[in-house]
Structures are given as structure tokens and as C-alpha cells.
Write an enzyme that holds these catalytic residues in place. Structure first.
Site, PDB file in Angstrom:
ATOM      1  N   THR A   1      44.789  45.557  42.818  1.00 54.93           N
ATOM      2  CA  THR A   1      44.356  44.165  42.852  1.00 54.93           C
ATOM      3  C   THR A   1      45.355  43.324  42.070  1.00 54.93           C
ATOM      4  O   THR A   1      46.335  43.848  41.515  1.00 54.93           O
ATOM      5  CB  THR A   1      42.968  44.026  42.205  1.00 54.93           C
ATOM      6  OG1 THR A   1      43.056  44.460  40.841  1.00 54.93           O
ATOM      7  CG2 THR A   1      41.936  44.869  42.933  1.00 54.93           C
ATOM      8  N   TYR A  59      41.033  43.890  25.756  1.00 55.64           N
ATOM      9  CA  TYR A  59      40.403  44.161  27.053  1.00 55.64           C
ATOM     10  C   TYR A  59      39.556  45.427  26.967  1.00 55.64           C
ATOM     11  O   TYR A  59      38.406  45.446  27.444  1.00 55.64           O
ATOM     12  CB  TYR A  59      41.489  44.314  28.122  1.00 55.64           C
ATOM     13  CG  TYR A  59      40.966  44.695  29.483  1.00 55.64           C
ATOM     14  CD1 TYR A  59      40.394  43.738  30.324  1.00 55.64           C
ATOM     15  CD2 TYR A  59      41.058  46.006  29.947  1.00 55.64           C
ATOM     16  CE1 TYR A  59      39.918  44.083  31.581  1.00 55.64           C
ATOM     17  CE2 TYR A  59      40.584  46.360  31.206  1.00 55.64           C
ATOM     18  CZ  TYR A  59      40.015  45.403  32.008  1.00 55.64           C
ATOM     19  OH  TYR A  59      39.543  45.743  33.255  1.00 55.64           O
ATOM     20  N   ASN A  63      31.347  41.118  38.756  1.00 52.86           N
ATOM     21  CA  ASN A  63      32.686  41.610  39.082  1.00 52.86           C
ATOM     22  C   ASN A  63      33.796  40.879  38.334  1.00 52.86           C
ATOM     23  O   ASN A  63      34.834  41.469  38.024  1.00 52.86           O
ATOM     24  CB  ASN A  63      32.907  41.463  40.593  1.00 52.86           C
ATOM     25  CG  ASN A  63      34.356  41.659  40.980  1.00 52.86           C
ATOM     26  OD1 ASN A  63      34.845  42.770  41.085  1.00 52.86           O
ATOM     27  ND2 ASN A  63      35.072  40.556  41.181  1.00 52.86           N
ATOM     28  N   ARG A  90      40.080  27.107  44.160  1.00 50.93           N
ATOM     29  CA  ARG A  90      40.023  28.475  44.684  1.00 50.93           C
ATOM     30  C   ARG A  90      38.982  28.632  45.795  1.00 50.93           C
ATOM     31  O   ARG A  90      38.960  29.653  46.494  1.00 50.93           O
ATOM     32  CB  ARG A  90      39.732  29.463  43.560  1.00 50.93           C
ATOM     33  CG  ARG A  90      40.860  29.560  42.549  1.00 50.93           C
ATOM     34  CD  ARG A  90      40.538  30.557  41.442  1.00 50.93           C
ATOM     35  NE  ARG A  90      40.443  31.917  41.934  1.00 50.93           N
ATOM     36  CZ  ARG A  90      41.486  32.736  42.104  1.00 50.93           C
ATOM     37  NH1 ARG A  90      42.713  32.294  41.857  1.00 50.93           N
ATOM     38  NH2 ARG A  90      41.322  33.965  42.541  1.00 50.93           N
ATOM     39  N   ASP A 101      33.559  27.985  36.226  1.00 45.91           N
ATOM     40  CA  ASP A 101      34.494  28.750  35.403  1.00 45.91           C
ATOM     41  C   ASP A 101      33.709  29.548  34.364  1.00 45.91           C
ATOM     42  O   ASP A 101      33.107  28.983  33.448  1.00 45.91           O
ATOM     43  CB  ASP A 101      35.470  27.792  34.717  1.00 45.91           C
ATOM     44  CG  ASP A 101      36.602  28.514  34.014  1.00 45.91           C
ATOM     45  OD1 ASP A 101      36.492  29.738  33.788  1.00 45.91           O
ATOM     46  OD2 ASP A 101      37.601  27.845  33.674  1.00 45.91           O
ATOM     47  N   LYS A 152      35.484  45.844  27.603  1.00 47.88           N
ATOM     48  CA  LYS A 152      34.883  46.728  28.608  1.00 47.88           C
ATOM     49  C   LYS A 152      33.927  47.729  27.970  1.00 47.88           C
ATOM     50  O   LYS A 152      32.938  48.136  28.604  1.00 47.88           O
ATOM     51  CB  LYS A 152      35.976  47.422  29.417  1.00 47.88           C
ATOM     52  CG  LYS A 152      36.696  46.481  30.369  1.00 47.88           C
ATOM     53  CD  LYS A 152      35.724  45.839  31.350  1.00 47.88           C
ATOM     54  CE  LYS A 152      36.374  44.879  32.318  1.00 47.88           C
ATOM     55  NZ  LYS A 152      35.408  44.260  33.240  1.00 47.88           N
TER      56      LYS A 152
END
Length: 241
Positions: free
Chosen positions: A172, A139, A81, A37, A55, A143
Site C-alpha cells: 500500500t 508507530y 482501517n 480526496r 480528518d 499499534k
């Protein structure tokens, strides 16, 4: 000129934040998950960004990433982020931000990416050790945890502004192409909290959406929940805040 580390900056909100910081003349450390990447960040590196690779799903690589960043000097801000919606979510969404915050020489500011979905998260750490795809935290749970983590650092390190940001539902890779919010507005608050001298940006313990402070899930400012989370993270990583 600030020195800012942005995790997960090869695309999406992280890339947007890195580009805006570079355009404003700041020194930026960008991050790719793996060497494959890294070429996506070549244009930023050509503009002066410093590249680190690792990673965040792998604790050993997260430790190595902290060493790579440390060799570049103390960070004025870290924008946590990077994130994932694919279970297990804890390593990237919660454990890595904790490890990097603690392992690096104490950054002068911390910014954690949250989500409006944290409000449907469970303030329950009983599944913290369950990392399997079906039984691990969701998820939304992750958060909620990272938002509480931002508040915990604000309490424990009062000299370090530490805040969480809801970037909105933006188009995104994670949000999808039909997401209704403005992509640029998704990273403006992160950049503002990382480098602005605005007195509001220098406050701590906030949960922000588009530069407006909002009230998070009630568990975020529950000191017992924060302490339980920190204990679970220290137990899991062997690194104590």
C-alpha cells in the site's frame, strides 16, 4: 446484508475492504479524509456506497464524522482501517478509533487495524500527552495501544465482537511498493470479521493474521494496561467509555 463503516477507504486496504463488501451486496459507508480526496471514492459511491468526510487527526472533525455516520443508522460493523506512520500518530491510530467506537450507537462488531510491529511497541503511557513529532509515541507504540484497545472493548462490551488484525506487510502507500505480502489477503480478514457468520469470526478479543488467531504482545491482555489506556483516552478526549 450488513451495514459497515470503513475508515480510510479512499485507497489501500480500506478501499479493498469496501470494494469486497460492496461486491458481496453489503451496505458500505466509505470515508475520505477531506473533500479533496472524496473524488477517489466516486466509483464506490456510484456503486451504492455512502460517503462521509472528516480528518481523523482533528478531534472536532472526528466528532462531526461520528454524527455523519450516525445519521445513516446503526452500524453492524466498523472497520477502523485508517492509520498513519507520520508523527504524531496517536490522533489517527488510537484516539480516533476510540472516539468513533464510543460516540456511535454501539456497533454490533468492531475491527481494529493493528500491525506485527505492535510487538516492538512499549507498554508505556507516560508519553501519551506528548504529541510532538520527536517526543510522542512511535508507530509501534500506537499499534500496541490500539491492539490493547480492541481487547479492552472485547472485555467491557462482551456482546460486541471486537478484534484486532495484522494485515501483513502489503504494498500500500504506507507499506511501499516492495512490500512482500499479498495485498488482497491484507483485507480479507477484516471483511471476514466484520460480516461472516463463521463461528470463529464471531469470537472476540482476538489478534488475527490471515484468518488465523495469534498471540499478541503480552501487554494487550493486561487489564491494568487496558484500564490505564482507557483512562488516558477519556482524560484526553472528555469522552468516557
Amino acid at each position: 446484508m450488513a451495514h459497515v463503516f470503513v475508515t480510510g477507504s479512499s485507497d489501500g486496504l480500506g478501499r479493498g475492504a469496501a470494494l469486497e463488501l460492496l461486491a458481496a451486496g453489503h451496505r458500505v459507508v466509505v470515508h475520505a479524509r477531506n473533500p479533496a480526496r472524496a473524488p477517489a471514492l466516486k466509483d464506490l459511491v456510484d456503486r451504492g456506497a455512502e460517503l462521509v468526510v472528516g480528518d481523523l487527526a482533528e478531534p472536532d472533525e472526528t466528532h462531526d464524522l461520528a454524527h455523519q455516520v450516525a445519521r445513516l443508522g446503526r452500524m453492524d460493523a466498523v472497520i477502523h482501517n485508517a492509520g498513519t506512520m507520520q508523527r504524531p500518530v496517536l490522533p489517527v491510530n488510537v484516539v480516533a478509533p476510540y472516539l468513533l467506537s464510543v460516540l456511535l450507537e454501539r456497533p454490533r462488531r468492531l475491527v481494529f487495524l493493528s500491525s506485527g510491529m505492535h510487538r516492538s511497541g512499549r507498554a508505556d503511557l507516560s508519553g501519551f500527552r506528548r504529541t510532538g513529532s520527536r517526543r510522542g509515541p512511535s508507530y509501534s507504540d500506537s499499534k500496541l495501544m490500539v491492539t490493547a484497545l480492541a481487547a479492552a472493548f472485547a472485555r467491557l462490551w462482551p456482546e460486541v465482537p471486537s478484534n484486532a488484525v495484522d494485515p501483513g506487510w502489503v504494498p500500500t502507500k504506507m507499506g511501499g511498493p516492495s512490500a512482500p505480502d499479498d495485498l488482497r489477503l491484507g483485507h480479507v480478514t477484516q471483511v471476514w470479521l466484520a460480516v461472516s457468520t463463521d463461528p470463529e469470526a464471531l469470537t472476540t478479543g482476538g489478534y488475527w493474521h490471515h484468518q488465523q488467531r495469534q498471540e499478541p504482545h503480552r501487554a494487550v491482555h493486561d487489564v491494568s494496561f487496558q484500564d490505564d489506556l482507557l483512562h488516558a483516552l477519556a482524560e484526553r478526549t472528555g469522552v468516557d467509555v
